[in-house]
Scaffold this active site. Structure first.
Site, PDB file in Angstrom:
ATOM      1  N   LYS A 164      39.063  38.466  38.410  1.00 34.21           N
ATOM      2  CA  LYS A 164      39.988  38.780  39.492  1.00 34.21           C
ATOM      3  C   LYS A 164      41.338  38.090  39.302  1.00 34.21           C
ATOM      4  CE  LYS A 164      37.634  41.663  41.962  1.00 34.21           C
ATOM      5  NZ  LYS A 164      37.103  41.505  43.313  1.00 34.21           N
ATOM      6  N   ARG A 213      28.541  40.525  41.089  1.00 34.29           N
ATOM      7  CA  ARG A 213      29.026  41.678  40.327  1.00 34.29           C
ATOM      8  C   ARG A 213      29.921  41.170  39.201  1.00 34.29           C
ATOM      9  NH1 ARG A 213      33.288  45.460  40.662  1.00 34.29           N
ATOM     10  NH2 ARG A 213      32.625  47.618  40.269  1.00 34.29           N
TER      11      ARG A 213
END
Length: 288
Positions: free
Chosen positions: A232, A266
């Site tokens: 991210k 995830r």
């Protein structure tokens, strides 16, 4: 704050259309993007053969479930027409379901794609819009598969344009509680629900860090926690690292998340994440 790994008393076995997802210990959800424009692997697995080969590798590395997505949700991404999304995901899901022993998840916001994916062999729905599309809760209740409800402020095209919260933890928590209630009212059993605070979806770096630190409080909402932290941008912002060099910070974030209550992580980097989560599992049950 106690940062030892915590036991997840309400974690359980999920029936994903006949294939089991055991969340009595932390597990990894492998990411399979069949898109040309996802933020770190767009175009890498766009063909059925490439997608199948990558999914096989992730299962060999320890993925407990594979999450198939045909529409990028990176910041600034534009929507994909329904027929194009179906064209991307249905053949891949059909091929994976025939071969892989683990459950398949469909990462979509569209009820029509949810239905087609489950008919093709998916047994789990991962929705960044938390079933806010018209008719989505009733459809998922009828399909009878587990679903993850994620928080997002805005939409992918605009979500990172000056996101604002008065209290990000309280507002994300209230949103997830409301979606859980809506799903229960639609006939979805709470034992079929998971929740996701939506790291990177309409949040600044500080918002993401506050949510990561507060996962124990969000865990008290009830359903098990799924987190998506892999590669991210807020991790890159912390250390000024490009997307493909964020493995180490991603592993650290995943470990912190599991220590604070997450049970499904995830990830693009399945093997290393599985190894990190095994340490947390060992700390949860040190006498086993």
């Amino acid at each position: 704050m106690n940062t030892s790994c915590i036991v997840h008393p309400s974690s359980r076995l999920f029936d994903c259309a006949g294939k089991s997802l055991d969340l009595s210990r932390p597990q990894v959800m492998g990411i399979l993007n069949v898109t040309p424009d996802s933020f770190s692997d767009g175009g890498d697995f766009f063909s059925v053969s490439a997608a199948l080969a990558h999914a096989r590798r992730m299962v060999e590395e320890g993925a407990a479930i594979i999450d198939v997505g045909g529409e990028s949700t990176r910041p600034g991404a534009l929507g994909v027409p329904l027929e194009e999304e179906l064209r991307r995901v249905v053949p891949v899901i059909r091929a994976l379901a025939a071969e892989l022993p683990v459950p398949l998840s469909i990462d979509t916001t569209k009820p029509e794609v949810m239905r087609a994916a489950v008919e093709a062999g998916a047994g789990f729905i991962n929705d960044v819009y938390a079933l806010r599309a018209p008719g989505a809760p009733a459809l998922v209740a009828a399909l009878g598969v587990p679903v993850c409800l994620m928080h997002m402020q805005g939409e992918p095209r605009t979500m990172q344009q000056s996101p604002h919260y008065d209290d990000v933890v309280a507002e994300v928590g209230n949103f997830l509680r409301e979606r859980v209630r809506t799903c229960r009212d639609a006939g979805i059993a709470e034992r079929q629900l998971l929740i996701d605070p939506g790291f990177g979806f309409g949040k600044t770096v500080r918002h993401n860090l506050l949510l990561l630190d507060a996962l124990e409080a969000l865990r008290q909402i009830g359903p098990p926690l799924l987190v998506g932290l892999s590669r991210k941008s807020f991790l890159g912002a912390l250390l000024d690292t490009p997307v493909m060099t964020r493995l180490h910070t991603g592993l650290a974030a995943a470990t912190v998340a599991v220590m604070k209550g997450a049970v499904l992580v995830r990830s693009h980097d399945v093997g290393p994440t599985v190894e990190a989560l095994r340490l947390c599992a060992a700390l949860q049950s040190p006498n086993d």
